[in-house]
Design a protein around this motif. Sequence first.
Motif, short mmCIF file in Angstrom:
data_model
loop_
_atom_site.label_atom_id
_atom_site.label_comp_id
_atom_site.label_asym_id
_atom_site.label_seq_id
_atom_site.Cartn_x
_atom_site.Cartn_y
_atom_site.Cartn_z
N ARG A 117 -14.35 4.07 7.21
CA ARG A 117 -13.06 4.40 7.80
C ARG A 117 -12.12 3.20 7.84
N SER A 118 -12.66 2.02 8.07
CA SER A 118 -11.80 0.84 8.17
C SER A 118 -11.03 0.57 6.88
N PRO A 119 -11.67 0.54 5.69
CA PRO A 119 -10.88 0.35 4.46
C PRO A 119 -9.87 1.47 4.22
N LEU A 120 -10.22 2.70 4.57
CA LEU A 120 -9.28 3.80 4.39
C LEU A 120 -8.05 3.62 5.27
N THR A 121 -8.25 3.11 6.48
CA THR A 121 -7.11 2.84 7.36
C THR A 121 -6.20 1.77 6.78
N VAL A 122 -6.80 0.73 6.22
CA VAL A 122 -6.01 -0.33 5.59
C VAL A 122 -5.23 0.21 4.40
N ILE A 123 -5.87 1.05 3.60
CA ILE A 123 -5.18 1.63 2.43
C ILE A 123 -4.01 2.50 2.88
N LYS A 124 -4.20 3.30 3.93
CA LYS A 124 -3.12 4.14 4.41
C LYS A 124 -1.94 3.31 4.91
N MET A 125 -2.22 2.27 5.68
CA MET A 125 -1.15 1.42 6.19
C MET A 125 -0.41 0.73 5.06
N SER A 126 -1.15 0.25 4.07
CA SER A 126 -0.51 -0.42 2.93
C SER A 126 0.34 0.56 2.13
N ALA A 127 -0.17 1.80 1.96
CA ALA A 127 0.60 2.81 1.22
C ALA A 127 1.88 3.16 1.97
N ASP A 128 1.81 3.25 3.30
CA ASP A 128 3.01 3.54 4.08
C ASP A 128 4.04 2.42 3.94
N MET A 129 3.58 1.17 3.93
CA MET A 129 4.50 0.04 3.76
C MET A 129 5.14 0.06 2.38
N LEU A 130 4.33 0.37 1.35
CA LEU A 130 4.89 0.44 0.01
C LEU A 130 5.90 1.58 -0.13
N ALA A 131 5.62 2.70 0.55
CA ALA A 131 6.54 3.85 0.46
C ALA A 131 7.90 3.52 1.06
N ASP A 132 7.95 2.59 2.03
CA ASP A 132 9.22 2.20 2.65
C ASP A 132 9.95 1.13 1.86
N ASP A 133 9.35 0.64 0.78
CA ASP A 133 9.97 -0.41 -0.03
C ASP A 133 11.04 0.22 -0.93
N ALA A 134 12.28 -0.16 -0.69
CA ALA A 134 13.39 0.43 -1.46
C ALA A 134 13.41 -0.02 -2.91
N SER A 135 12.71 -1.10 -3.22
CA SER A 135 12.74 -1.61 -4.60
C SER A 135 11.84 -0.82 -5.54
N LEU A 136 10.99 0.03 -4.99
CA LEU A 136 10.11 0.83 -5.84
C LEU A 136 10.91 1.92 -6.55
N GLY A 137 10.65 2.10 -7.82
CA GLY A 137 11.29 3.17 -8.57
C GLY A 137 10.59 4.49 -8.37
N ASP A 138 11.02 5.48 -9.13
CA ASP A 138 10.42 6.81 -9.02
C ASP A 138 8.94 6.80 -9.40
N PHE A 139 8.61 6.03 -10.44
CA PHE A 139 7.21 5.97 -10.85
C PHE A 139 6.35 5.34 -9.76
#
Length: 306
Positions: A117-139
């Motif tokens: 569960r601990s690595p999955l929590t880290v992955i979820k938090m990192s994915a949420d941070m990446l999703a808020d990054d405006a520099s990411l394109g559609d891909f």
Amino acid sequence: MAIIFGLQLLAIVIVCLMGFYNVAPLSAVLVLIVIISVLSWFAARRQWAPVSRLAQAVSDWDEHSSGLDGWRPDQLPRRTDADVATLASSLYGFANRIAGYNQRERNFTRDASHELRSPLTVIKMSADMLADDASLGDFGQRSVQRIKRSTREMEALVEALLILARESDNGLTEEDFVVNDVIRHELPDVMEMLEGRPIHLELEEPARFVLHGSPRVFAVLCWQLIRNACQQAEGGTVVVTVMPGVVTVSHRGEAVPSHGANRHGFELAIAQRISERFHWPLELQTREGRRHVARIRFPESTPAPV
């Protein structure tokens, strides 16, 4: 035991012959037969005593500990019957294996629960941070959404496997809950899993009922059935229907073509094991167009209060 009953038979025959040839009166013969029978009963009871004590020890045995230390082969009396010694030794070894299995089960569920569960929590938090990054394109956004969806599926899978791994101690809180409320609570996570796919999710509630058990187990079971329905679908709508004492998961729309039949199975295997474990019968049907319907019955359900 054979010697005891053999001697008893021989003594009774001798006493009967003594009475037949008038060596002893009839009253004395009857008294001797009673005395011989009583002595034989006491002797047989003494020989059977170790078996009775062993049966009582097994009856009082706690599966979380060996509980048969007094029956270790090196602690048995020297004059113990060979059959009793063999039985006690086998039961002692079996009890130790069960205790070891229970200990390994507790260690595994405790360690796996934390380490997975601990690595999955880290992955979820990192994915949420990446999703808020405006520099990411559609891909990049699509990739992040796939990561989040896969992480949520992995969480449901880990939860299901941990539930099934707890054979001797469920470690789950049982309570009375309304199944409709639990399903509705899980819908946002399921919709997040379906994000980016042309599949919609609907909840139909012709009835409401209460179930006594673990709401988390019920949620995991519904999760697996919904995942299986989504795996079989190219598009359309996955419908969860709540009827009196029954929950149905079905698909309306385009089904997977025949060459995609191997895209499901693991979710159903987990769902079937959960249904067998908690005595919730699971029925699977195939209708026209290779559309599959999963139906769970809850025999001990009660209508929910209005």
